[in-house]
Design a protein around this motif. Structure first.
Motif, PDB file in Angstrom:
ATOM      1  N   GLU A  37       0.833  -1.198   0.000  1.00  0.00           N
ATOM      2  CA  GLU A  37       0.000   0.000   0.000  1.00  0.00           C
ATOM      3  C   GLU A  37       0.869   1.250   0.000  1.00  0.00           C
ATOM      4  OE1 GLU A  37      -3.121   0.068  -0.439  1.00  0.00           O
ATOM      5  OE2 GLU A  37      -3.643  -2.040  -0.134  1.00  0.00           O
ATOM      6  N   LEU A  38       0.243   2.392  -0.240  1.00  0.00           N
ATOM      7  CA  LEU A  38       0.965   3.661  -0.289  1.00  0.00           C
ATOM      8  C   LEU A  38       1.608   3.996   1.051  1.00  0.00           C
ATOM      9  CD1 LEU A  38       1.676   6.224  -1.912  1.00  0.00           C
ATOM     10  CD2 LEU A  38      -0.519   7.181  -1.193  1.00  0.00           C
ATOM     11  N   PHE A  39       0.924   3.664   2.150  1.00  0.00           N
ATOM     12  CA  PHE A  39       1.400   3.978   3.495  1.00  0.00           C
ATOM     13  C   PHE A  39       1.247   2.729   4.348  1.00  0.00           C
ATOM     14  CE2 PHE A  39       1.483   5.839   7.709  1.00  0.00           C
ATOM     15  CZ  PHE A  39       2.276   6.980   7.579  1.00  0.00           C
ATOM     16  N   GLN A  40       2.296   2.401   5.092  1.00  0.00           N
ATOM     17  CA  GLN A  40       2.295   1.200   5.932  1.00  0.00           C
ATOM     18  C   GLN A  40       2.700   1.570   7.347  1.00  0.00           C
ATOM     19  OE1 GLN A  40       4.522  -2.353   4.543  1.00  0.00           O
ATOM     20  NE2 GLN A  40       5.570  -2.302   6.516  1.00  0.00           N
ATOM     21  N   LEU A  41       1.951   1.076   8.315  1.00  0.00           N
ATOM     22  CA  LEU A  41       2.257   1.306   9.729  1.00  0.00           C
ATOM     23  C   LEU A  41       2.790   0.010  10.310  1.00  0.00           C
ATOM     24  CD1 LEU A  41       1.951   3.659  11.797  1.00  0.00           C
ATOM     25  CD2 LEU A  41      -0.171   2.564  12.541  1.00  0.00           C
ATOM     26  N   GLY A  42       4.034   0.032  10.794  1.00  0.00           N
ATOM     27  CA  GLY A  42       4.641  -1.169  11.353  1.00  0.00           C
ATOM     28  C   GLY A  42       5.086  -2.142  10.271  1.00  0.00           C
ATOM     29  N   GLY A  43       5.386  -3.362  10.674  1.00  0.00           N
ATOM     30  CA  GLY A  43       5.830  -4.383   9.725  1.00  0.00           C
ATOM     31  C   GLY A  43       7.292  -4.226   9.356  1.00  0.00           C
ATOM     32  N   TYR A  44       7.661  -4.816   8.224  1.00  0.00           N
ATOM     33  CA  TYR A  44       9.038  -4.752   7.730  1.00  0.00           C
ATOM     34  C   TYR A  44       9.168  -3.631   6.702  1.00  0.00           C
ATOM     35  CZ  TYR A  44      10.064  -9.298   9.859  1.00  0.00           C
ATOM     36  OH  TYR A  44      10.258 -10.324  10.747  1.00  0.00           O
ATOM     37  N   ALA A  45      10.303  -2.944   6.732  1.00  0.00           N
ATOM     38  CA  ALA A  45      10.566  -1.878   5.774  1.00  0.00           C
ATOM     39  C   ALA A  45      10.728  -2.458   4.379  1.00  0.00           C
ATOM     40  CB  ALA A  45      11.828  -1.113   6.178  1.00  0.00           C
ATOM     41  N   ASP A  46      10.244  -1.709   3.403  1.00  0.00           N
ATOM     42  CA  ASP A  46      10.299  -2.168   2.017  1.00  0.00           C
ATOM     43  C   ASP A  46      10.672  -1.001   1.114  1.00  0.00           C
ATOM     44  OD1 ASP A  46      10.083  -3.673  -0.257  1.00  0.00           O
ATOM     45  OD2 ASP A  46       7.895  -3.727  -0.293  1.00  0.00           O
ATOM     46  N   GLU A  47      11.310  -1.299  -0.006  1.00  0.00           N
ATOM     47  CA  GLU A  47      11.629  -0.312  -1.022  1.00  0.00           C
ATOM     48  C   GLU A  47      11.453  -0.949  -2.384  1.00  0.00           C
ATOM     49  OE1 GLU A  47      15.430   1.507  -0.563  1.00  0.00           O
ATOM     50  OE2 GLU A  47      14.972   2.386   1.389  1.00  0.00           O
ATOM     51  N   GLU A  48      11.474  -0.105  -3.420  1.00  0.00           N
ATOM     52  CA  GLU A  48      11.227  -0.617  -4.766  1.00  0.00           C
ATOM     53  C   GLU A  48      12.298  -1.609  -5.191  1.00  0.00           C
ATOM     54  OE1 GLU A  48      11.210   1.268  -9.213  1.00  0.00           O
ATOM     55  OE2 GLU A  48       9.947   2.281  -7.722  1.00  0.00           O
ATOM     56  N   ASP A  94      17.878  -2.264  18.312  1.00  0.00           N
ATOM     57  CA  ASP A  94      17.254  -1.315  19.240  1.00  0.00           C
ATOM     58  C   ASP A  94      16.226  -0.424  18.546  1.00  0.00           C
ATOM     59  OD1 ASP A  94      18.811  -2.241  21.349  1.00  0.00           O
ATOM     60  OD2 ASP A  94      20.430  -0.827  20.924  1.00  0.00           O
ATOM     61  N   TRP A  95      16.035  -0.605  17.246  1.00  0.00           N
ATOM     62  CA  TRP A  95      15.142   0.244  16.473  1.00  0.00           C
ATOM     63  C   TRP A  95      13.974  -0.576  15.923  1.00  0.00           C
ATOM     64  CZ3 TRP A  95      16.330   5.522  15.122  1.00  0.00           C
ATOM     65  CH2 TRP A  95      17.565   5.968  15.618  1.00  0.00           C
ATOM     66  N   VAL A  96      12.912   0.111  15.546  1.00  0.00           N
ATOM     67  CA  VAL A  96      11.760  -0.551  14.932  1.00  0.00           C
ATOM     68  C   VAL A  96      11.178   0.382  13.883  1.00  0.00           C
ATOM     69  CG1 VAL A  96      10.094   0.355  16.612  1.00  0.00           C
ATOM     70  CG2 VAL A  96       9.598  -1.776  15.405  1.00  0.00           C
ATOM     71  N   LEU A  97      10.658  -0.177  12.819  1.00  0.00           N
ATOM     72  CA  LEU A  97      10.006   0.626  11.797  1.00  0.00           C
ATOM     73  C   LEU A  97       8.655   1.111  12.304  1.00  0.00           C
ATOM     74  CD1 LEU A  97       9.976   1.533   8.718  1.00  0.00           C
ATOM     75  CD2 LEU A  97       8.470  -0.445   8.394  1.00  0.00           C
ATOM     76  N   LEU A  98       8.452   2.426  12.266  1.00  0.00           N
ATOM     77  CA  LEU A  98       7.147   2.982  12.610  1.00  0.00           C
ATOM     78  C   LEU A  98       6.234   3.004  11.391  1.00  0.00           C
ATOM     79  CD1 LEU A  98       5.145   4.404  14.501  1.00  0.00           C
ATOM     80  CD2 LEU A  98       6.292   6.568  13.955  1.00  0.00           C
ATOM     81  N   ALA A  99       6.745   3.478  10.267  1.00  0.00           N
ATOM     82  CA  ALA A  99       5.907   3.573   9.072  1.00  0.00           C
ATOM     83  C   ALA A  99       6.759   3.673   7.819  1.00  0.00           C
ATOM     84  CB  ALA A  99       4.972   4.778   9.169  1.00  0.00           C
ATOM     85  N   ASP A 100       6.172   3.262   6.704  1.00  0.00           N
ATOM     86  CA  ASP A 100       6.724   3.433   5.365  1.00  0.00           C
ATOM     87  C   ASP A 100       5.756   4.269   4.539  1.00  0.00           C
ATOM     88  OD1 ASP A 100       9.127   2.068   5.377  1.00  0.00           O
ATOM     89  OD2 ASP A 100       8.336   0.230   4.490  1.00  0.00           O
ATOM     90  N   TRP A 101       6.308   5.116   3.671  1.00  0.00           N
ATOM     91  CA  TRP A 101       5.493   5.844   2.701  1.00  0.00           C
ATOM     92  C   TRP A 101       6.171   5.718   1.342  1.00  0.00           C
ATOM     93  CZ3 TRP A 101       6.338  11.622   1.596  1.00  0.00           C
ATOM     94  CH2 TRP A 101       5.466  12.044   0.566  1.00  0.00           C
ATOM     95  N   HIS A 102       5.484   5.091   0.397  1.00  0.00           N
ATOM     96  CA  HIS A 102       6.023   4.940  -0.953  1.00  0.00           C
ATOM     97  C   HIS A 102       5.756   6.225  -1.726  1.00  0.00           C
ATOM     98  CE1 HIS A 102       7.070   0.754  -0.341  1.00  0.00           C
ATOM     99  NE2 HIS A 102       5.885   0.563   0.202  1.00  0.00           N
ATOM    100  N   ALA A 103       6.566   7.231  -1.421  1.00  0.00           N
ATOM    101  CA  ALA A 103       6.343   8.584  -1.931  1.00  0.00           C
ATOM    102  C   ALA A 103       6.413   8.658  -3.450  1.00  0.00           C
ATOM    103  CB  ALA A 103       7.373   9.531  -1.314  1.00  0.00           C
ATOM    104  N   GLY A 104       7.266   7.834  -4.045  1.00  0.00           N
ATOM    105  CA  GLY A 104       7.471   7.906  -5.481  1.00  0.00           C
ATOM    106  C   GLY A 104       6.257   7.567  -6.317  1.00  0.00           C
ATOM    107  N   ARG A 105       5.240   6.988  -5.703  1.00  0.00           N
ATOM    108  CA  ARG A 105       4.026   6.670  -6.469  1.00  0.00           C
ATOM    109  C   ARG A 105       3.229   7.931  -6.805  1.00  0.00           C
ATOM    110  NH1 ARG A 105       1.659   1.294  -3.311  1.00  0.00           N
ATOM    111  NH2 ARG A 105       3.614   0.092  -3.328  1.00  0.00           N
ATOM    112  N   ASP A 106       3.447   9.000  -6.052  1.00  0.00           N
ATOM    113  CA  ASP A 106       2.689  10.228  -6.261  1.00  0.00           C
ATOM    114  C   ASP A 106       3.545  11.456  -6.511  1.00  0.00           C
ATOM    115  OD1 ASP A 106      -0.213   9.533  -5.713  1.00  0.00           O
ATOM    116  OD2 ASP A 106       0.690   8.778  -3.873  1.00  0.00           O
ATOM    117  N   VAL A 107       4.668  11.569  -5.827  1.00  0.00           N
ATOM    118  CA  VAL A 107       5.411  12.827  -5.792  1.00  0.00           C
ATOM    119  C   VAL A 107       6.200  13.036  -7.081  1.00  0.00           C
ATOM    120  CG1 VAL A 107       7.079  14.211  -4.533  1.00  0.00           C
ATOM    121  CG2 VAL A 107       5.560  12.675  -3.293  1.00  0.00           C
TER     122      VAL A 107
END
Length: 215
Positions: free
Chosen positions: A148-159, A192-205
């Motif tokens: 999805e365009l915006f993800q809360l939690g889970g594993y970080a992802d990139e194109e 010691d870190w955790v992903l809070l959110a991902d935003w696939h900005a390139g789909r719109d910006v």
């Protein structure tokens, strides 16, 4: 309501961040089992970000606004004080409108770690078939749990990535602390870190195709 964009409402004693406003999340509206993150039960999370950063400076911020806090509307373009038209056009292409959440599966999308010598990356320790598993997930993900365009939690992802984006983000922040452009101290251990959110900005910006923001 959870939404992309909209009025920028901040507590009266909080300065407008240096990054553009992306989205607002109402924590009280999230189902109790929607995420394993230790999030507050209510209040709002406000997400700010550029679609990419000038390394080694991180390019984003999250502000937590507790429920009941007095807020005032601020200038949504205050991060662009010189009114640079290129930046305004970029911000105008940020997504706008309501968010609708869906609890779904999230699996790792990386299969290597960075090493300090050639070939600069190596297979994920203890997971000899990680590359094959990631490739299999990539071939089936759209049928099982579409990104999805915006993800809360889970594993970080990139194109396109074979390293864990969380590791890269931690390295960026620790380098920024050393450079004096980010307040420390911070842990250099990704555990010691955790992903809070991902935003696939390139789909719109506009002009930032392929960009993904990690908070």
């Amino acid at each position: 309501m959870d939404r992309f964009g909209g009025p920028l409402m901040l507590p009266v004693d909080v300065s407008v961040p240096d990054d553009p406003f992306v989205a607002s999340v109402d924590l009280s509206a999230l189902p109790a089992d929607a995420s394993d993150l230790p999030l507050p039960k209510d209040g709002r999370l406000l997400f700010f970000a550029w679609p990419e950063s000038d390394y080694p400076s991180p390019a984003g911020q999250v502000i937590y606004v507790p429920a009941g806090t007095t807020v005032t509307e601020r200038d949504g373009h205050a991060w662009n004080p010189r009114g640079i038209e290129q930046y305004r056009a970029m911000f105008d292409s940020y997504p706008q409108g309501p968010m609708r959440w869906r609890a779904d599966l999230s699996l790792p999308c990386h299969w290597a770690i960075e090493i300090p010598h050639e070939p600069w990356s190596a297979a994920l320790p203890g997971h000899p078939l990680a590359k094959e598993l990631v490739q299999a997930w990539g071939e089936t993900q759209d049928d099982i749990a579409p990104s999805e365009l915006f993800q809360l939690g889970g594993y970080a992802d990139e194109e396109v990535v074979h390293l864990d984006p969380l590791d890269i983000a931690v390295a960026t922040v620790t380098d920024a602390v050393k450079a004096g452009s980010w307040e420390g101290p911070v842990s250099a251990d990704s555990a010691d870190w955790v992903l809070l959110a991902d935003w696939h900005a390139g789909r719109d910006v506009t002009g930032y195709e392929g960009s993904t923001v990690h908070w």
